[in-house]
Write a protein that holds these residues in place. Structure first.
Motif, short mmCIF file in Angstrom:
data_model
loop_
_atom_site.label_atom_id
_atom_site.label_comp_id
_atom_site.label_asym_id
_atom_site.label_seq_id
_atom_site.Cartn_x
_atom_site.Cartn_y
_atom_site.Cartn_z
N THR A 56 0.85 -1.19 0.00
CA THR A 56 0.00 0.00 0.00
C THR A 56 0.88 1.24 0.00
O THR A 56 1.79 1.36 0.83
CB THR A 56 -0.92 0.02 1.23
OG1 THR A 56 -1.73 -1.16 1.23
CG2 THR A 56 -1.83 1.24 1.20
N TYR A 57 0.61 2.13 -0.93
CA TYR A 57 1.32 3.41 -0.99
C TYR A 57 0.35 4.51 -0.60
O TYR A 57 -0.75 4.60 -1.16
CB TYR A 57 1.87 3.66 -2.40
CG TYR A 57 2.96 2.70 -2.80
CD1 TYR A 57 4.30 3.05 -2.69
CD2 TYR A 57 2.66 1.42 -3.27
CE1 TYR A 57 5.32 2.17 -3.05
CE2 TYR A 57 3.67 0.54 -3.63
CZ TYR A 57 4.99 0.91 -3.52
OH TYR A 57 5.99 0.04 -3.87
N MET A 66 -2.94 6.03 -1.97
CA MET A 66 -2.60 6.41 -3.33
C MET A 66 -2.76 5.23 -4.27
O MET A 66 -3.37 5.34 -5.34
CB MET A 66 -1.15 6.90 -3.37
CG MET A 66 -0.60 7.19 -4.75
SD MET A 66 1.19 7.47 -4.71
CE MET A 66 1.28 8.92 -3.67
N ALA A 67 -2.22 4.08 -3.89
CA ALA A 67 -2.25 2.91 -4.76
C ALA A 67 -1.95 1.65 -3.97
O ALA A 67 -1.34 1.70 -2.91
CB ALA A 67 -1.23 3.07 -5.89
N ARG A 68 -2.39 0.54 -4.55
CA ARG A 68 -2.01 -0.77 -4.04
C ARG A 68 -1.38 -1.54 -5.19
O ARG A 68 -1.86 -1.48 -6.31
CB ARG A 68 -3.21 -1.53 -3.49
CG ARG A 68 -3.76 -0.99 -2.19
CD ARG A 68 -4.70 -2.00 -1.54
NE ARG A 68 -5.31 -1.45 -0.35
CZ ARG A 68 -6.50 -0.85 -0.34
NH1 ARG A 68 -7.19 -0.75 -1.47
NH2 ARG A 68 -7.00 -0.37 0.76
N ARG A 128 -3.90 -8.03 -0.13
CA ARG A 128 -3.84 -8.42 1.27
C ARG A 128 -2.73 -7.64 1.95
O ARG A 128 -1.66 -7.45 1.39
CB ARG A 128 -3.57 -9.92 1.41
CG ARG A 128 -3.42 -10.37 2.88
CD ARG A 128 -2.87 -11.77 3.01
NE ARG A 128 -3.86 -12.78 2.66
CZ ARG A 128 -3.72 -13.67 1.71
NH1 ARG A 128 -2.62 -13.66 0.96
NH2 ARG A 128 -4.64 -14.57 1.46
N GLU A 129 -3.00 -7.21 3.16
CA GLU A 129 -1.97 -6.61 4.00
C GLU A 129 -2.11 -7.23 5.38
O GLU A 129 -3.11 -7.03 6.07
CB GLU A 129 -2.14 -5.09 4.08
CG GLU A 129 -1.10 -4.43 4.97
CD GLU A 129 -1.34 -2.94 5.14
OE1 GLU A 129 -0.72 -2.34 6.04
OE2 GLU A 129 -2.18 -2.37 4.41
N ILE A 130 -1.13 -8.01 5.77
CA ILE A 130 -1.19 -8.70 7.06
C ILE A 130 -0.97 -7.70 8.19
O ILE A 130 -0.03 -6.91 8.17
CB ILE A 130 -0.14 -9.82 7.10
CG1 ILE A 130 -0.50 -10.90 6.07
CG2 ILE A 130 -0.06 -10.44 8.49
CD1 ILE A 130 0.53 -11.99 5.92
N VAL A 131 -1.87 -7.75 9.18
CA VAL A 131 -1.76 -6.86 10.33
C VAL A 131 -1.67 -7.69 11.60
O VAL A 131 -2.19 -8.81 11.68
CB VAL A 131 -2.97 -5.90 10.42
CG1 VAL A 131 -2.96 -4.92 9.27
CG2 VAL A 131 -4.28 -6.65 10.46
N ALA A 132 -1.00 -7.16 12.60
CA ALA A 132 -0.87 -7.84 13.88
C ALA A 132 -2.21 -7.84 14.61
O ALA A 132 -3.06 -6.97 14.38
CB ALA A 132 0.20 -7.15 14.72
N GLY A 138 -4.71 1.92 -8.58
CA GLY A 138 -3.67 1.30 -9.40
C GLY A 138 -2.55 2.24 -9.76
O GLY A 138 -2.20 3.14 -9.00
N MET A 139 -2.01 2.03 -10.93
CA MET A 139 -0.82 2.75 -11.37
C MET A 139 -1.16 3.80 -12.41
O MET A 139 -0.30 4.20 -13.18
CB MET A 139 0.17 1.75 -11.94
CG MET A 139 0.54 0.61 -11.00
SD MET A 139 1.73 1.10 -9.76
CE MET A 139 3.25 0.90 -10.68
N ASP A 140 -2.41 4.25 -12.43
CA ASP A 140 -2.81 5.21 -13.44
C ASP A 140 -2.22 6.59 -13.15
O ASP A 140 -1.81 6.89 -12.03
CB ASP A 140 -4.34 5.31 -13.49
CG ASP A 140 -4.94 5.61 -12.13
OD1 ASP A 140 -4.73 4.81 -11.21
OD2 ASP A 140 -5.60 6.66 -11.98
N GLY A 141 -2.23 7.44 -14.18
CA GLY A 141 -1.75 8.82 -14.01
C GLY A 141 -0.31 8.87 -13.54
O GLY A 141 0.56 8.15 -14.02
#
Length: 761
Positions: A83-84, A92-94, A100-104, A293-296
């Motif tokens: 994740t940015y 901003m983007a993934r 998925r982003e693993i969290v504690a 995404g990675m647009d723009g």
């Protein structure tokens, strides 16, 4: 019937009931042996077989326990996205195949954890990882061909998600059971719960509770409310059917039944007060959104962030493994303003599809970087029209030269080292130099006689360093770098943050014209150091990087003093003169005080404007790149016009952006109390070159090019210069008191031409 008949009938019935026990069937004593199938089933045999099967099952379970170990996690079970985020924490983007982003576990509210336990496995904290009756029921149904049915604990579901497949076979179920027991023995309950919550599929392409929290409610997992958590606990049973945005009436009804069951079970468990239960209302999820995404410009920003992370030891393979949250220094509003400025002032003027009439427009590339000089944060960046058009960011490219935006580095070195002219005069902004075009430099073992833009001569022939900077006079700076020593200038440039590429020579005076390679980030750092009173600024785009197993915070972008404050402030004062009365006057505004420098390289293949206010340093560059060969081509003809110098499109973009982001902001003025412009010097001919400045020049170098005047003017000059070109200032009479310093906002001898555009040797 008589007694005799009755007795005979009774005897006949008895005969039928009792076998004779004799082979010939005659009456005789019975043997007591069973015949037919009955001889294979006795209570003893049945009980023996039953207990034998139990023993075999126990032995099989024991063998399985010792033989089956948890395998390596499934590859897709550990895949995570990155994740940015913008500086304010908004996404901003993934990136990555799996969202998925693993969290504690401590990042998930306790009541949300309990919501999942309440609906999935109320005995979670008491059981040994399995529900024996549930497993037996599931195995029985599987053997009957009815699939598995219920009974899986949270531990078993975690094992299935993390280690195994979704296959419905009895073998998989048995392995699940054994591994679940072992996992329960080896892992803590909180860790198992965290694994379960992080591996579940919730719908909307969201794997894990963090991605689900973002997909369904637009928040991070640690901000989930109980009502939101109860819905997520409900939706995992049938993600597609229970998604509120797409569910039909029956799907919504079933989702609500399960939602209420979550809360009711929590009350039953004593984990939710009944009175509070009545106040909890279902919260409708947000509408689905495509994953950022990675647009723009996002792709270019991510490129820059990853390049910076690589430079600090976080390798591409670590980033590709996923699970990172990268917070960038990019300010969302400033970024939008940068993109709009490029669109309004450049892209809207181009006809990229009209190849026949406007072929040059197809070659135009733009890049920009904007930095906060007080923090070093890169707050905005422009990399190009998009990754599909141009994969590598123009803001980071180093295959073009910075041109005359390098000249302030030459001046800074001369001031910092106390350099003197060939005749011993200390170099200051008021020092006089010969501005004759093609004037051979004196004191260099490497011959060099650069031509000024349009082969114009400046001064008569002497002019101040301030005026030479305003008009970007090549001949003056070529001599100045010889006086300050090219090796010293290179050393100072590297200290300011430029990079030694392509065998950058340290002994050639041509370096004064910016003949090395550089990118917009480097030049932003150089000028931010001037703005920051000489303390080195290293622009940085990454604010922080977090991973469950690691954390990265960049060191301070503000470094040590690499220029004295006196030198830095003097350079800034000179560059305010460039904006007020020189080639950078296109960016003047009553809204802010600015300093800056234009740059246009040989053959007009690149054009730069690097400018700054007390609040912001911004570099805008244009590059001519052949869309097919990717070779360097001229920018002349851009948007159907003529020569495209630093004072044209780059300066216009800079002004539009700066005006936008500083609008409504209380702007400061430069604190230049330490600036030292030096005493005004009387013009002298002693510094004239020893060789002819041109084929028609006299030995003193005091004659002009036959086609140019002493103080050139151009048609349509926006400076309003109307002096008679045949008249020159009296070189024996300085225009100001020699004991006072010159005001850089006013031309000392002659008004400058409107644009700085150079030719390099």
């Amino acid at each position: 019937m008589g007694r005799a008949e009755a007795r005979r009938a009774q005897q006949q019935r008895g005969a039928r009931k009792a076998p004779s026990g004799r082979p010939d069937g005659r009456a005789g004593k019975a043997t007591g042996k069973r015949t037919g199938i009955r001889r294979f089933f006795t209570w003893k045999k049945i009980l023996g077989a039953f207990f034998g099967m139990i023993l075999l099952l126990i032995l099989g379970a024991v063998a399985a326990y010792f033989m089956v170990d948890p395998p390596d996690p499934r590859a897709d079970a550990v895949l995570q996205s990155n994740t940015y985020e913008y500086a304010d924490g908004s996404i901003m983007a993934r990136t990555g195949k799996t969202n998925r982003e693993i969290v504690a576990i401590d990042k998930i509210p306790e009541d949300v954890q309990t919501a999942f336990i309440a609906i999935e496995n109320k005995s979670f904290y008491k059981d040994s990882g399995v529900d024996v009756m549930g497993v037996a029921r599931g195995l029985f149904n599987t053997l009957r061909g009815k699939g598995t049915a219920g009974g899986s604990t949270i531990t078993q579901q975690y094992v299935k998600n993390y280690y195994l497949t979704q296959d419905q076979s009895a073998t998989r179920k048995l392995r699940e059971l054994v591994i679940a027991i072992k996992v329960d023995q080896r892992m803590s309950k909180p860790d198992i719960l965290a694994g379960y919550l992080n591996t579940n599929f919730y719908g909307r392409n969201a794997y894990g509770i963090q991605a689900a929290a973002q997909a369904f409610y637009g928040v991070d997992a640690d901000k989930l409310t109980l009502a939101q958590g109860a819905y997520l606990a409900a939706v995992i049973q049938a993600p597609s059917q229970y998604d509120w945005a797409t569910a039909g009436p029956n799907g919504k009804h079933l989702a609500m039944v399960r939602f209420n069951a979550v809360l009711d079970n929590m009350v039953e468990m004593g984990k939710l007060d009944p009175a509070k239960r009545k106040t909890i209302q279902f919260q409708e999820p947000i509408k689905p959104k495509p994953a950022p995404g990675m647009d723009g410009q996002k792709g270019y920003l991510i490129q820059a962030a990853n390049a910076e992370l690589n430079a600090h030891g976080i390798k591409d393979e670590q980033i590709a493994a996923g699970g990172w949250t990268f917070t960038l220094n990019i300010d969302k509003k400033k970024q939008a303003a940068m993109e709009k400025a490029v669109q309004d002032k450049l892209e809207s003027q181009l006809q990229r599809k009209n190849v026949q009439e406007r072929p040059q427009d197809q070659s135009v590339q733009a890049g920009a970087t904007s930095v906060d000089p007080k923090t070093g944060a890169i707050v905005a960046m422009y990399g190009g029209t998009g990754l599909s058009d141009k994969y590598n960011s123009n803001a980071l490219r180093t295959d073009y030269q910075p041109g005359s935006t390098f000249k302030p580095v030459v001046l800074a070195t001369a001031l910092e080292t106390g350099a003197t002219t060939q005749d011993g005069r200390k170099i200051t902004p008021n020092t006089l130099y010969d501005g004759t075009s093609k004037r051979p430099v004196v004191g260099s073992s490497v011959p060099f006689a650069p031509q000024n833009q349009d082969d114009a001569n400046y001064g008569d022939p002497m002019l101040t360093v301030q005026d030479a900077t305003n008009s970007s006079v090549n001949s003056v700076y070529a001599q100045m770098i010889v006086d300050a020593k090219p090796a010293s200038v290179k050393k100072q440039a590297l200290a300011l943050g430029m990079h030694n590429r392509d065998g950058w020579p340290d002994d050639k005076p041509a370096m004064s014209l910016g003949t090395m390679s550089a990118n917009t980030v480097e030049m932003a750092g150089v000028y931010a150091t001037f703005d920051n009173h000489g303390k080195k600024v290293t622009p940085t785009i990454v604010k922080k990087a977090e991973h469950k197993d690691a954390e990265y915070t960049p060191g301070s972008p503000i470094g040590s003093q690499v220029l004295s404050r006196k030198t830095a402030d003097t350079v800034t004062k000179v560059l305010t003169g460039v904006v007020a009365n020189g080639s950078g006057k296109a960016v003047r505004s009553d809204e802010y005080q600015a300093a800056g420098k234009t740059g246009t390289t040989e053959s007009n293949v690149a054009a730069w404007f690097t400018g700054y206010t007390p609040e912001l340093v911004t570099v805008v560059a244009m590059f001519g790149e052949d869309p097919n060969s990717h070779g360097q081509v001229t920018l002349t003809g851009t948007a159907g016009g003529g020569r495209a110098g630093g004072s044209s499109f780059p300066a216009e973009i800079w002004k539009a952006y700066t005006t936008s982001v500083l609008s409504g902001v209380s702007t400061d003025e430069f604190d230049l109390s330490d600036a030292d412009m030096g005493p005004v010097q009387a013009p002298t001919r002693s510094a004239a070159p020893t060789k002819d400045a041109s084929p028609t020049a006299s030995a003193t170098g005091n004659t002009k090019s036959p086609t140019t005047t002493t103080s050139p003017t151009r048609t349509g000059d926006p400076t309003g210069h109307t002096k008679d070109p045949t008249k020159t200032a009296d070189p024996t009479k300085p225009t100001k008191d020699p004991t006072k310093t010159a005001d850089p906002t006013k031309s000392f001898l002659f008004p400058p031409p409107p644009q700085e555009q150079q030719r390099q040797p």
